[in-house]
Motif scaffolding. Structure first.
Motif, PDB file in Angstrom:
ATOM      1  N   ARG A  28       0.848  -1.187   0.000  1.00  0.00           N
ATOM      2  CA  ARG A  28       0.000   0.000   0.000  1.00  0.00           C
ATOM      3  C   ARG A  28       0.881   1.234   0.000  1.00  0.00           C
ATOM      4  NH1 ARG A  28      -5.804   0.150   2.053  1.00  0.00           N
ATOM      5  NH2 ARG A  28      -6.574  -0.723   0.135  1.00  0.00           N
ATOM      6  N   THR A  30       2.282   4.947  -0.135  1.00  0.00           N
ATOM      7  CA  THR A  30       1.725   6.245   0.235  1.00  0.00           C
ATOM      8  C   THR A  30       2.385   7.307  -0.617  1.00  0.00           C
ATOM      9  OG1 THR A  30       3.396   6.665   1.918  1.00  0.00           O
ATOM     10  CG2 THR A  30       1.415   5.450   2.611  1.00  0.00           C
ATOM     11  N   LEU A  39      -6.103   1.679  -5.523  1.00  0.00           N
ATOM     12  CA  LEU A  39      -7.069   1.038  -4.632  1.00  0.00           C
ATOM     13  C   LEU A  39      -7.941   0.081  -5.438  1.00  0.00           C
ATOM     14  CD1 LEU A  39      -8.095   4.232  -2.639  1.00  0.00           C
ATOM     15  CD2 LEU A  39      -6.610   2.378  -1.849  1.00  0.00           C
ATOM     16  N   GLU A  60     -12.344   4.105  -7.667  1.00  0.00           N
ATOM     17  CA  GLU A  60     -11.641   3.678  -6.476  1.00  0.00           C
ATOM     18  C   GLU A  60     -12.153   4.608  -5.375  1.00  0.00           C
ATOM     19  OE1 GLU A  60      -7.311   3.618  -7.159  1.00  0.00           O
ATOM     20  OE2 GLU A  60      -7.834   3.614  -9.291  1.00  0.00           O
ATOM     21  N   ALA A  62     -11.336   6.447  -1.836  1.00  0.00           N
ATOM     22  CA  ALA A  62     -10.356   6.861  -0.830  1.00  0.00           C
ATOM     23  C   ALA A  62     -11.137   7.381   0.368  1.00  0.00           C
ATOM     24  CB  ALA A  62      -9.438   7.936  -1.402  1.00  0.00           C
ATOM     25  N   ASP A  63     -11.220   6.569   1.428  1.00  0.00           N
ATOM     26  CA  ASP A  63     -12.033   6.968   2.574  1.00  0.00           C
ATOM     27  C   ASP A  63     -11.288   6.937   3.904  1.00  0.00           C
ATOM     28  OD1 ASP A  63     -11.885   4.241   2.814  1.00  0.00           O
ATOM     29  OD2 ASP A  63     -14.045   3.894   2.787  1.00  0.00           O
ATOM     30  N   THR A  64      -9.965   6.823   3.848  1.00  0.00           N
ATOM     31  CA  THR A  64      -9.146   6.937   5.056  1.00  0.00           C
ATOM     32  C   THR A  64      -8.175   8.093   4.857  1.00  0.00           C
ATOM     33  OG1 THR A  64      -7.364   5.479   4.299  1.00  0.00           O
ATOM     34  CG2 THR A  64      -9.255   4.425   5.411  1.00  0.00           C
ATOM     35  N   GLU A  67      -5.289   7.253   2.449  1.00  0.00           N
ATOM     36  CA  GLU A  67      -5.772   7.122   1.067  1.00  0.00           C
ATOM     37  C   GLU A  67      -6.119   8.483   0.480  1.00  0.00           C
ATOM     38  OE1 GLU A  67      -7.723   2.665   1.586  1.00  0.00           O
ATOM     39  OE2 GLU A  67      -9.042   4.415   1.545  1.00  0.00           O
ATOM     40  N   ARG A  68      -6.778   9.330   1.259  1.00  0.00           N
ATOM     41  CA  ARG A  68      -7.114  10.673   0.770  1.00  0.00           C
ATOM     42  C   ARG A  68      -5.856  11.499   0.551  1.00  0.00           C
ATOM     43  NH1 ARG A  68     -11.697  10.079   4.499  1.00  0.00           N
ATOM     44  NH2 ARG A  68     -10.349  10.950   6.114  1.00  0.00           N
ATOM     45  N   GLY A  71      -4.197   9.882  -2.705  1.00  0.00           N
ATOM     46  CA  GLY A  71      -5.065  10.113  -3.862  1.00  0.00           C
ATOM     47  C   GLY A  71      -4.493   9.586  -5.165  1.00  0.00           C
ATOM     48  N   MET A  84     -11.494   8.548  -8.954  1.00  0.00           N
ATOM     49  CA  MET A  84     -11.328   8.261  -7.533  1.00  0.00           C
ATOM     50  C   MET A  84     -12.306   9.135  -6.763  1.00  0.00           C
ATOM     51  SD  MET A  84      -7.940   8.341  -5.084  1.00  0.00           S
ATOM     52  CE  MET A  84      -7.250   6.830  -5.794  1.00  0.00           C
ATOM     53  N   PHE A  86     -13.270  10.588  -3.189  1.00  0.00           N
ATOM     54  CA  PHE A  86     -12.789  10.884  -1.848  1.00  0.00           C
ATOM     55  C   PHE A  86     -14.015  11.040  -0.949  1.00  0.00           C
ATOM     56  CE2 PHE A  86      -9.536  11.997  -4.732  1.00  0.00           C
ATOM     57  CZ  PHE A  86      -8.324  11.861  -4.082  1.00  0.00           C
TER      58      PHE A  86
END
Length: 185
Positions: A28, A30, A39, A60, A62-64, A67-68, A71, A84, A86
């Motif tokens: 994963r 960053t 994702l 995809e 991005a909800d953490t 992840e946000r 992006g 994506m 968010f």
């Protein structure tokens, strides 16, 4: 002898935990890794109801926070019908920028009620702040020009299980997304 077996078993368990953690962490990336984060594609398409008909996108989510934060950084390309989404915990003023993002993007800011509040353009590698000027709960990033080609504009309705309704969780009662908010995001 028994003490030595327990000690050996403990050391081996610790090595397995460290190895597993290193493997999953490396899978994963960053934003600090200089690699694109990819994702899983959500099985349900996101649909934007425009005045010219429904437009469907694979997304995809991005909800953490990590992840946000990452992006679409370092992403070189993506399909025209892909983006994506968010997802923020609550409707709020948000600010985006395009540092470390090599492809130009459309940023579609969406309120708690699923309605498009603003469509903005993001320039590659720019540190300029991109903000809708109103509180939002979701931001959809698509390839540059996708919003215009598909007729996506202010007031259009976005449908997807991740997009809630105005009475859903995460919205403050006085925050209907129609008035600008000077708070940071």
């Amino acid at each position: 002898m028994t003490h030595r077996n327990w000690l050996t078993a403990g050391v081996m368990c610790a090595m397995i935990v460290v190895a597993a953690g290193a493997y999953f962490y490396s899978e994963r990336p960053t934003s600090a890794d200089s690699r694109a984060m990819v994702l899983p594609v959500d099985p349900t398409p996101l649909v934007v109801a425009t005045k010219n008909g429904d437009r469907s996108f694979s997304i995809e989510i991005a909800d953490t926070d990590p992840e946000r934060e990452a992006g679409l950084m370092f992403r070189q390309d993506m399909a025209d019908d892909h983006g994506m989404l968010f997802v923020f915990e609550m409707q709020q003023q948000v600010n985006f920028w395009m540092q470390n993002t090599p492809m130009p993007l459309d940023l579609i800011f969406i309120g708690q009620d699923g309605k498009v509040r603003a469509v903005k353009h993001g320039e590659p590698q720019s540190q300029a702040i991109i903000s809708p000027g109103v509180p939002v709960r979701f931001v959809l990033e698509l390839k540059s020009g996708t919003a215009a080609r598909n007729g996506i504009e202010y007031g259009d309705l976005v449908r997807h299980p991740a997009v809630g309704t105005i009475s859903g969780p995460g919205v403050r009662p006085a925050d209907n997304g129609d008035a600008p908010n000077s708070g940071g995001g």
